[in-house]
Write an enzyme that holds these catalytic residues in place. Structure first.
Site, PDB file in Angstrom:
ATOM      1  N   CYS A  62     -21.047   1.551  -0.783  1.00  0.00           N
ATOM      2  CA  CYS A  62     -21.165   0.795  -2.038  1.00  0.00           C
ATOM      3  C   CYS A  62     -22.485   0.945  -2.780  1.00  0.00           C
ATOM      4  O   CYS A  62     -22.486   1.197  -3.982  1.00  0.00           O
ATOM      5  CB  CYS A  62     -20.923  -0.679  -1.757  1.00  0.00           C
ATOM      6  SG  CYS A  62     -19.316  -0.939  -1.036  1.00  0.00           S
ATOM      7  N   ALA A 104     -36.691  -4.443   7.194  1.00  0.00           N
ATOM      8  CA  ALA A 104     -37.088  -3.055   6.952  1.00  0.00           C
ATOM      9  C   ALA A 104     -36.479  -2.163   8.028  1.00  0.00           C
ATOM     10  O   ALA A 104     -36.206  -2.611   9.140  1.00  0.00           O
ATOM     11  CB  ALA A 104     -38.604  -2.954   6.973  1.00  0.00           C
ATOM     12  N   LEU A 124     -34.447  -8.513   3.800  1.00  0.00           N
ATOM     13  CA  LEU A 124     -35.842  -8.063   3.918  1.00  0.00           C
ATOM     14  C   LEU A 124     -36.065  -7.397   5.272  1.00  0.00           C
ATOM     15  O   LEU A 124     -37.195  -7.310   5.734  1.00  0.00           O
ATOM     16  CB  LEU A 124     -36.798  -9.251   3.748  1.00  0.00           C
ATOM     17  CG  LEU A 124     -36.963  -9.790   2.317  1.00  0.00           C
ATOM     18  CD1 LEU A 124     -37.952 -10.945   2.295  1.00  0.00           C
ATOM     19  CD2 LEU A 124     -37.430  -8.695   1.355  1.00  0.00           C
ATOM     20  N   ASN A 178     -25.237  -5.536  -6.474  1.00  0.00           N
ATOM     21  CA  ASN A 178     -25.472  -4.459  -5.500  1.00  0.00           C
ATOM     22  C   ASN A 178     -26.766  -3.701  -5.790  1.00  0.00           C
ATOM     23  O   ASN A 178     -27.495  -3.330  -4.867  1.00  0.00           O
ATOM     24  CB  ASN A 178     -24.278  -3.495  -5.462  1.00  0.00           C
ATOM     25  CG  ASN A 178     -23.235  -3.966  -4.470  1.00  0.00           C
ATOM     26  OD1 ASN A 178     -23.414  -5.002  -3.824  1.00  0.00           O
ATOM     27  ND2 ASN A 178     -22.142  -3.229  -4.339  1.00  0.00           N
ATOM     28  N   LYS A 213      -0.775   2.799   7.186  1.00  0.00           N
ATOM     29  CA  LYS A 213      -1.533   1.532   7.244  1.00  0.00           C
ATOM     30  C   LYS A 213      -0.566   0.354   7.320  1.00  0.00           C
ATOM     31  O   LYS A 213      -0.756  -0.584   8.092  1.00  0.00           O
ATOM     32  CB  LYS A 213      -2.418   1.393   5.995  1.00  0.00           C
ATOM     33  CG  LYS A 213      -3.542   2.403   5.949  1.00  0.00           C
ATOM     34  CD  LYS A 213      -4.399   2.218   4.701  1.00  0.00           C
ATOM     35  CE  LYS A 213      -5.520   3.250   4.688  1.00  0.00           C
ATOM     36  NZ  LYS A 213      -6.264   3.240   3.425  1.00  0.00           N
ATOM     37  N   ASP A 240       0.872  -1.181   0.000  1.00  0.00           N
ATOM     38  CA  ASP A 240       0.000   0.000   0.000  1.00  0.00           C
ATOM     39  C   ASP A 240       0.903   1.223   0.000  1.00  0.00           C
ATOM     40  O   ASP A 240       1.959   1.209   0.648  1.00  0.00           O
ATOM     41  CB  ASP A 240      -0.895   0.011   1.255  1.00  0.00           C
ATOM     42  CG  ASP A 240      -2.140   0.854   1.049  1.00  0.00           C
ATOM     43  OD1 ASP A 240      -3.256   0.304   1.040  1.00  0.00           O
ATOM     44  OD2 ASP A 240      -1.987   2.088   0.845  1.00  0.00           O
TER      45      ASP A 240
HETATM   46  C1  UGA Z   1     -22.582  -4.583   0.211  1.00  0.00           C
HETATM   47  C2  UGA Z   1     -22.944  -5.960  -0.398  1.00  0.00           C
HETATM   48  O1  UGA Z   1     -23.839  -6.648   0.492  1.00  0.00           O
HETATM   49  C3  UGA Z   1     -21.696  -6.807  -0.662  1.00  0.00           C
HETATM   50  O2  UGA Z   1     -22.043  -8.025  -1.304  1.00  0.00           O
HETATM   51  C4  UGA Z   1     -20.741  -6.003  -1.553  1.00  0.00           C
HETATM   52  O3  UGA Z   1     -19.540  -6.713  -1.791  1.00  0.00           O
HETATM   53  C5  UGA Z   1     -20.410  -4.692  -0.862  1.00  0.00           C
HETATM   54  O4  UGA Z   1     -21.626  -3.947  -0.634  1.00  0.00           O
HETATM   55  C6  UGA Z   1     -19.485  -3.901  -1.767  1.00  0.00           C
HETATM   56  O5  UGA Z   1     -19.873  -3.620  -2.902  1.00  0.00           O
HETATM   57  O6  UGA Z   1     -18.341  -3.653  -1.369  1.00  0.00           O
HETATM   58  P1  UGA Z   1     -21.943  -3.757   2.672  1.00  0.00           P
HETATM   59  O7  UGA Z   1     -22.249  -2.394   2.111  1.00  0.00           O
HETATM   60  O8  UGA Z   1     -20.661  -3.962   3.376  1.00  0.00           O
HETATM   61  O9  UGA Z   1     -22.006  -4.852   1.484  1.00  0.00           O
HETATM   62  O10 UGA Z   1     -23.095  -4.146   3.717  1.00  0.00           O
HETATM   63  P2  UGA Z   1     -24.566  -4.749   3.617  1.00  0.00           P
HETATM   64  O11 UGA Z   1     -24.676  -5.843   4.572  1.00  0.00           O
HETATM   65  O12 UGA Z   1     -24.951  -5.020   2.211  1.00  0.00           O
HETATM   66  O13 UGA Z   1     -25.471  -3.553   4.182  1.00  0.00           O
HETATM   67  C7  UGA Z   1     -25.615  -2.330   3.476  1.00  0.00           C
HETATM   68  C8  UGA Z   1     -26.688  -1.469   4.136  1.00  0.00           C
HETATM   69  O14 UGA Z   1     -27.980  -2.055   3.986  1.00  0.00           O
HETATM   70  C9  UGA Z   1     -26.484  -1.282   5.642  1.00  0.00           C
HETATM   71  O15 UGA Z   1     -26.753   0.050   5.989  1.00  0.00           O
HETATM   72  C10 UGA Z   1     -27.519  -2.208   6.267  1.00  0.00           C
HETATM   73  O16 UGA Z   1     -27.934  -1.800   7.541  1.00  0.00           O
HETATM   74  C11 UGA Z   1     -28.650  -2.096   5.236  1.00  0.00           C
HETATM   75  N1  UGA Z   1     -29.587  -3.267   5.243  1.00  0.00           N
HETATM   76  C12 UGA Z   1     -29.128  -4.507   4.947  1.00  0.00           C
HETATM   77  C13 UGA Z   1     -30.935  -3.065   5.517  1.00  0.00           C
HETATM   78  O17 UGA Z   1     -31.387  -1.933   5.773  1.00  0.00           O
HETATM   79  N2  UGA Z   1     -31.775  -4.154   5.505  1.00  0.00           N
HETATM   80  C14 UGA Z   1     -31.346  -5.401   5.205  1.00  0.00           C
HETATM   81  O18 UGA Z   1     -32.185  -6.340   5.189  1.00  0.00           O
HETATM   82  C15 UGA Z   1     -29.983  -5.579   4.921  1.00  0.00           C
END
Ligand code: UGA
Length: 424
Positions: free
Chosen positions: A253, A245, A243, A201, A38, A33
């Site tokens: 992302c 809510a 799902l 995504n 880091k 890096d």
């Molecule tokens: C997301 C994707 O899930 C990964 O597969 C992907 O690799 C990543 O982006 C990326 O592109 O780097 P991440 O953003 O780390 O991962 O986290 P998530 O678990 O997807 O949650 C994202 C947001 O959605 C959070 O704020 C979470 O609280 C919210 N969320 C998630 C909900 O409001 N409801 C749900 O049922 C699930």
């Protein structure tokens, strides 16, 4: 097993999870890096990222991991640098080009695998760039699906691994290396692999946005979203995940990737229609907790309001695009007295808030524990379902502040007392 030396360029979530995962399978990893801070931290045996199992894996695989700000010659090079959004929605791929330059200074033939999310067409562009500069390095694109908070687990047990490209020998070697993690290794062309990432995504974000809209409708009908989500999720074609809510999705992302997809669709005149609504629905959802507040108080001026959970999700110290940023800004605009708590993401939150709203939050607004944060407040709002937040008991609340109004933006509390939820 062939003893590959593998270089990983960029030690963020993706690069570090990849390095630790490959090291755990016995490969020697050269982590590079250009941010020496880091590297210094990692050399001391400590992850600068708060992520489950990173520290343990760093210690366990110490002998296989080399950290340096000078790239070491290796058998293949994984590029894991970030690709932030530009104003237009286009993602900035300049760091990928910089990484390719660094590689080509020491190696003009070994494979280059891009893990960074990038605009469709980037891998082809990079291959041309490599060849134009007299390089023979085959370029492969491999989208990343790990989630923050569970990055190491996702690395070790992925649903699938995808490689896009056309160099058969490299693709075969990658297939062998990654069959250590799953038998579901898929090979396709560059553009398909690039678009898989954006599609995944965009669909995940849209699933959340859709269930949130249904939650808002449930409130007006007397239905309960938890029952509705559970019931529809039992249909295999829909699936139970994503799902939950709540007060909307955050993180670096989903919004960025949808914007990149919309930018591409506009550029190619393909006219995507659904995903713009996903972003619009989420902007609305981020502030539903404030609407609920306003439905309970004529005026927020001088009201004392605790916000628990500033990270964009639980188990991460990352507050990029967290719902908390938007909610706190709204509370401050309405002259409420704000008290803030998060177990890990305070520094990131202060940083992100300053970048977004050009305002430095006073450290005095932050508290070290939940009890202090909610003491004497009129309202407590939950925005992230950290363990210590969702495990709050009736007794905890009764001891600290029995009379406050509680708004649970993540539908995660298990209290028997009256709590305002999202979706009834
Ligand atoms: C997301 C994707 O899930 C990964 O597969 C992907 O690799 C990543 O982006 C990326 O592109 O780097 P991440 O953003 O780390 O991962 O986290 P998530 O678990 O997807 O949650 C994202 C947001 O959605 C959070 O704020 C979470 O609280 C919210 N969320 C998630 C909900 O409001 N409801 C749900 O049922 C699930």
């Amino acid at each position: 097993m062939k003893k590959y030396k593998i270089a990983v360029i960029g030690v963020g979530y993706v690069g570090l999870a990849l390095s630790l995962g490959l090291a755990s399978k016995g490969y020697e990893i050269n982590c590079y890096d250009n941010n020496y801070e880091k590297i210094r931290k990692l050399l001391s045996g400590e992850s600068y990222i708060y992520e489950e199992n990173f520290n343990e894996a760093l210690v366990a695989n110490k002998n296989k991991l080399n950290f340096s700000s000078k790239l070491q010659q290796s058998d293949m090079y994984f590029i894991c640098v970030n690709t932030p959004s530009l104003k237009s929605g286009k993602c900035d791929i300049s760091r990928i080009f910089n990484a390719v330059d660094v590689i080509m200074r020491i190696d003009k033939k070994s494979p280059i695998i891009i893990k960074s999310t990038c605009e469709v067409g980037t891998s082809r562009k990079i291959q041309k760039y490599v060849n134009k500069n007299n390089g023979k390095n085959p370029v492969i694109f491999s989208p990343e699906f790990l989630s923050q908070g569970t990055a190491y687990k996702n690395m070790l047990t992925p649903d699938r691994i995808i490689f896009g490209g056309n160099d058969v020998q490299t693709l075969n070697e990658l297939k062998i290396i990654f069959s250590n993690f799953t038998n579901n290794v898929l090979i396709m062309n560059w553009e398909s692999a690039e678009i898989v990432k954006y599609t995944a995504n965009a669909l995940l974000a849209t699933k959340i946005a859709a269930i949130n809209e249904i939650a808002n409708l449930c409130e007006k009908t007397g239905a309960a979203i938890k029952d509705v989500s559970f019931a529809v999720g039992l249909d295999d074609r829909i699936g139970e995940k994503f799902l939950n809510a709540g007060c909307g999705f955050g993180g670096s992302c989903f919004e960025k990737d949808i914007k990149a997809l919309l930018y591409l669709s506009k550029k190619l005149k393909s006219n995507l229609k659904i995903f713009n609504s996903t972003l619009k629905a989420n902007s609305y959802q981020r502030l539903v907790v404030v609407q609920k507040l306003k439905a309970n108080f004529d005026n927020l001026k001088g009201k004392s309001i605790a916000v628990l959970g500033l990270a964009f999700k639980e188990n991460t110290n990352d507050a990029r695009e967290s719902v908390g940023l938007y909610v706190v800004n709204e509370l401050i605009k309405n002259l409420a007295e704000v008290r803030l708590y998060d177990p890990e993401a305070v520094n990131s939150f202060i940083n992100e808030y300053e970048i977004k709203f050009k305002y430095k939050l006073d450290k005095k607004m932050f508290f070290n524990n939940i009890k202090q944060t909610i003491k004497n407040v009129d309202v407590c709002i939950i925005l992230t379902s950290w363990e210590q937040i969702k495990n709050l008991t009736d007794k905890d609340i009764d001891e600290a502040n029995p009379n406050m109004l509680i708004i649970d933006g993540r539908n995660c509390l298990k209290l028997t007392k009256n709590v305002i939820k999202i979706g009834g």
